[in-house]
Design a protein around this motif. Sequence first.
Motif, PDB file in Angstrom:
ATOM      1  N   MET A   1       0.912  -1.204  -0.197  1.00 34.32           N
ATOM      2  CA  MET A   1      -0.033   0.012  -0.160  1.00 34.32           C
ATOM      3  C   MET A   1       0.948   1.204  -0.014  1.00 34.32           C
ATOM      4  SD  MET A   1      -2.942   1.571   0.016  1.00 34.32           S
ATOM      5  CE  MET A   1      -4.246   0.213   0.248  1.00 34.32           C
ATOM      6  N   ARG A   2       1.945   1.162   0.927  1.00 36.18           N
ATOM      7  CA  ARG A   2       2.897   2.417   0.708  1.00 36.18           C
ATOM      8  C   ARG A   2       3.208   2.858  -0.705  1.00 36.18           C
ATOM      9  NH1 ARG A   2       6.885   2.223   5.807  1.00 36.18           N
ATOM     10  NH2 ARG A   2       5.418   2.324   7.467  1.00 36.18           N
ATOM     11  N   ARG A   3       3.639   1.750  -1.453  1.00 40.02           N
ATOM     12  CA  ARG A   3       4.250   1.896  -2.729  1.00 40.02           C
ATOM     13  C   ARG A   3       3.191   2.407  -3.460  1.00 40.02           C
ATOM     14  NH1 ARG A   3       7.867  -2.295  -6.309  1.00 40.02           N
ATOM     15  NH2 ARG A   3       8.324  -1.078  -7.800  1.00 40.02           N
ATOM     16  N   GLY A  94       1.464   2.337  24.445  1.00 43.14           N
ATOM     17  CA  GLY A  94       1.390   2.732  22.813  1.00 43.14           C
ATOM     18  C   GLY A  94       1.638   4.273  22.615  1.00 43.14           C
ATOM     19  N   GLU A  95       1.995   4.417  21.499  1.00 44.98           N
ATOM     20  CA  GLU A  95       2.187   5.930  20.886  1.00 44.98           C
ATOM     21  C   GLU A  95       1.930   5.978  19.427  1.00 44.98           C
ATOM     22  OE1 GLU A  95       5.357   9.982  21.538  1.00 44.98           O
ATOM     23  OE2 GLU A  95       5.663   7.890  22.421  1.00 44.98           O
ATOM     24  N   ILE A  96       1.155   7.019  19.018  1.00 46.40           N
ATOM     25  CA  ILE A  96       1.158   7.223  17.487  1.00 46.40           C
ATOM     26  C   ILE A  96       2.495   8.119  17.178  1.00 46.40           C
ATOM     27  CG2 ILE A  96      -0.261   8.272  15.803  1.00 46.40           C
ATOM     28  CD1 ILE A  96      -2.861   7.721  17.567  1.00 46.40           C
ATOM     29  N   GLN A  97       3.330   7.609  16.414  1.00 39.43           N
ATOM     30  CA  GLN A  97       4.505   8.112  15.959  1.00 39.43           C
ATOM     31  C   GLN A  97       4.076   9.022  14.689  1.00 39.43           C
ATOM     32  OE1 GLN A  97       7.488   8.155  17.375  1.00 39.43           O
ATOM     33  NE2 GLN A  97       6.858   6.663  19.110  1.00 39.43           N
ATOM     34  N   GLY A  98       3.368   8.781  14.079  1.00 38.04           N
ATOM     35  CA  GLY A  98       3.274   9.740  12.956  1.00 38.04           C
ATOM     36  C   GLY A  98       2.037   9.465  12.042  1.00 38.04           C
ATOM     37  N   VAL A  99       1.538  10.410  11.454  1.00 33.83           N
ATOM     38  CA  VAL A  99       0.133  10.082  10.350  1.00 33.83           C
ATOM     39  C   VAL A  99       0.462  10.881   9.041  1.00 33.83           C
ATOM     40  CG1 VAL A  99      -2.125  10.374   9.946  1.00 33.83           C
ATOM     41  CG2 VAL A  99      -1.556  10.138  12.433  1.00 33.83           C
ATOM     42  N   SER A 100       0.455  10.043   7.897  1.00 36.01           N
ATOM     43  CA  SER A 100       0.713  10.451   6.713  1.00 36.01           C
ATOM     44  C   SER A 100      -0.890  10.353   5.844  1.00 36.01           C
ATOM     45  CB  SER A 100       1.648   9.904   5.838  1.00 36.01           C
ATOM     46  OG  SER A 100       1.649   8.395   5.597  1.00 36.01           O
ATOM     47  N   ALA A 101      -0.991  11.346   5.233  1.00 37.18           N
ATOM     48  CA  ALA A 101      -2.370  11.188   4.636  1.00 37.18           C
ATOM     49  C   ALA A 101      -2.243  11.920   3.142  1.00 37.18           C
ATOM     50  CB  ALA A 101      -3.375  12.112   5.230  1.00 37.18           C
ATOM     51  N   THR A 112     -12.051  12.691  -1.239  1.00 39.38           N
ATOM     52  CA  THR A 112     -11.451  11.376  -0.710  1.00 39.38           C
ATOM     53  C   THR A 112     -10.076  11.404  -0.255  1.00 39.38           C
ATOM     54  OG1 THR A 112     -10.532  10.773  -3.039  1.00 39.38           O
ATOM     55  CG2 THR A 112     -13.042  10.176  -2.401  1.00 39.38           C
ATOM     56  N   MET A 113      -9.876  10.583   1.142  1.00 36.25           N
ATOM     57  CA  MET A 113      -8.470  10.687   1.543  1.00 36.25           C
ATOM     58  C   MET A 113      -8.013   9.141   1.831  1.00 36.25           C
ATOM     59  SD  MET A 113      -8.861  13.577   4.516  1.00 36.25           S
ATOM     60  CE  MET A 113      -6.980  13.413   4.839  1.00 36.25           C
ATOM     61  N   GLN A 114      -6.713   9.200   1.896  1.00 33.52           N
ATOM     62  CA  GLN A 114      -6.190   7.669   2.172  1.00 33.52           C
ATOM     63  C   GLN A 114      -4.960   8.124   3.190  1.00 33.52           C
ATOM     64  OE1 GLN A 114      -4.507   6.421  -1.680  1.00 33.52           O
ATOM     65  NE2 GLN A 114      -6.083   4.943  -1.626  1.00 33.52           N
ATOM     66  N   MET A 115      -4.918   7.181   4.329  1.00 30.09           N
ATOM     67  CA  MET A 115      -4.015   7.564   5.538  1.00 30.09           C
ATOM     68  C   MET A 115      -3.398   6.460   5.879  1.00 30.09           C
ATOM     69  SD  MET A 115      -6.958   9.505   7.907  1.00 30.09           S
ATOM     70  CE  MET A 115      -5.692   9.604   8.968  1.00 30.09           C
ATOM     71  N   GLU A 116      -2.172   6.697   6.378  1.00 34.70           N
ATOM     72  CA  GLU A 116      -1.319   5.534   7.016  1.00 34.70           C
ATOM     73  C   GLU A 116      -0.861   6.204   8.452  1.00 34.70           C
ATOM     74  OE1 GLU A 116       1.248   3.361   3.339  1.00 34.70           O
ATOM     75  OE2 GLU A 116       2.249   4.787   4.748  1.00 34.70           O
ATOM     76  N   ILE A 172      -5.736   3.516   6.383  1.00 38.71           N
ATOM     77  CA  ILE A 172      -7.140   3.647   5.946  1.00 38.71           C
ATOM     78  C   ILE A 172      -7.158   3.874   4.662  1.00 38.71           C
ATOM     79  CG2 ILE A 172      -9.052   5.127   6.870  1.00 38.71           C
ATOM     80  CD1 ILE A 172      -7.844   3.730   9.220  1.00 38.71           C
ATOM     81  N   GLY A 173      -7.993   3.056   3.850  1.00 35.61           N
ATOM     82  CA  GLY A 173      -8.069   2.969   2.451  1.00 35.61           C
ATOM     83  C   GLY A 173      -8.814   4.036   1.852  1.00 35.61           C
ATOM     84  N   GLN A 174      -9.674   4.346   2.426  1.00 36.28           N
ATOM     85  CA  GLN A 174     -10.649   5.490   1.932  1.00 36.28           C
ATOM     86  C   GLN A 174     -11.385   6.067   2.933  1.00 36.28           C
ATOM     87  OE1 GLN A 174     -13.556   4.836  -1.287  1.00 36.28           O
ATOM     88  NE2 GLN A 174     -12.755   6.471  -2.413  1.00 36.28           N
ATOM     89  N   LEU A 175     -11.390   7.464   2.941  1.00 33.43           N
ATOM     90  CA  LEU A 175     -11.983   8.197   3.949  1.00 33.43           C
ATOM     91  C   LEU A 175     -12.763   9.217   3.138  1.00 33.43           C
ATOM     92  CD1 LEU A 175     -12.903   9.048   6.752  1.00 33.43           C
ATOM     93  CD2 LEU A 175     -10.886  10.561   6.841  1.00 33.43           C
ATOM     94  N   VAL A 176     -14.067   9.271   3.080  1.00 29.40           N
ATOM     95  CA  VAL A 176     -14.843  10.141   2.358  1.00 29.40           C
ATOM     96  C   VAL A 176     -15.473  11.204   2.796  1.00 29.40           C
ATOM     97  CG1 VAL A 176     -16.744  10.372   0.393  1.00 29.40           C
ATOM     98  CG2 VAL A 176     -15.257   8.244   0.525  1.00 29.40           C
ATOM     99  N   ILE A 177     -15.336  12.583   2.526  1.00 36.03           N
ATOM    100  CA  ILE A 177     -15.859  13.749   3.158  1.00 36.03           C
ATOM    101  C   ILE A 177     -16.745  14.500   2.401  1.00 36.03           C
ATOM    102  CG2 ILE A 177     -15.192  15.865   4.495  1.00 36.03           C
ATOM    103  CD1 ILE A 177     -12.442  14.471   5.260  1.00 36.03           C
ATOM    104  N   PRO A 178     -18.016  14.475   2.632  1.00 36.40           N
ATOM    105  CA  PRO A 178     -18.930  15.073   1.819  1.00 36.40           C
ATOM    106  C   PRO A 178     -18.582  16.850   1.949  1.00 36.40           C
ATOM    107  CG  PRO A 178     -20.414  13.730   2.892  1.00 36.40           C
ATOM    108  CD  PRO A 178     -18.697  13.583   3.613  1.00 36.40           C
ATOM    109  N   ARG A 179     -18.937  17.383   0.807  1.00 36.76           N
ATOM    110  CA  ARG A 179     -18.841  19.003   0.741  1.00 36.76           C
ATOM    111  C   ARG A 179     -20.107  19.549   0.368  1.00 36.76           C
ATOM    112  NH1 ARG A 179     -15.653  19.352  -4.090  1.00 36.76           N
ATOM    113  NH2 ARG A 179     -15.147  21.594  -3.478  1.00 36.76           N
ATOM    114  N   ALA A 180     -20.681  20.613   0.815  1.00 39.84           N
ATOM    115  CA  ALA A 180     -21.631  21.300   0.732  1.00 39.84           C
ATOM    116  C   ALA A 180     -21.982  21.661  -0.738  1.00 39.84           C
ATOM    117  CB  ALA A 180     -21.762  22.384   1.633  1.00 39.84           C
TER     118      ALA A 180
END
Length: 227
Positions: A1-3, A94-101, A112-116, A172-180
């Motif tokens: 997935m990273r690649r 535990g600790e969340i070391q980082g988030v990339s999106a 639409t967003m993708q996250m690691e 997180i494969g797909q995060l969908v955020i509706p827009r007005a």
Amino acid sequence: MRRSLFVSAVLLMAAATLPATAYAQRQRPSGGDQQQEDAAKKKKKDAEWGDTQAPLPALRNAGPCPFVKVLYDAGRYAEFKGGQVASNAVGFTGEIQGVSAGCAYKDDEPITMQMEILFELGKGPAAEGSQKNYRYWVAVTKRNSVMIAKQYFDLPVAFQPGQDRLYATEEIGQLVIPRADIKTSGSNFEVLVGFDVTPEMAAFNREGKRFRLTAGATSAKDAGDHQ
């Protein structure tokens, strides 16, 4: 997935540069010594490219991506046996070391967003067993305002004999955020990430206290290491 995410990002960047390159080519004067030949080349090029004032296709986001961050109160997870805040009472941590999106949207389409998410997980001297199911959440909010949606996820891990820490990456494969409407950009939203913590854990985090993952293995101090 990273690649895959990396390749997608490269392709998106390459596509975003195409209109600027094409536009520069359209504005570049033709070469040649004879004016007649120049005029013929220009006429042919104008016919191929059409109206030089036509708008270029929108190949990049209509605006900025939502702001992504780890909620400070829930960025770390620390269990204490019997509620005793001491190094020899540390269970699983535990600790969340980082988030990339990354995100994509255009026109009036939703975002639409993708996250690691990178986790560092630990097993303290008071941990019971070698397996732990960490629970974390991802939430979408209006910027500095109300929460729109929140979803919980499970992260089961197994520590090997003698292992007191490990790393895990959640995608997180797909995060969908509706827009007005088309005028609503990603800057109107925030995406927050955190562990599912108890009120005591949240207070511990707010106070800035920390324990090393190996705390208590060689000593039994009664207070945590402050960093």
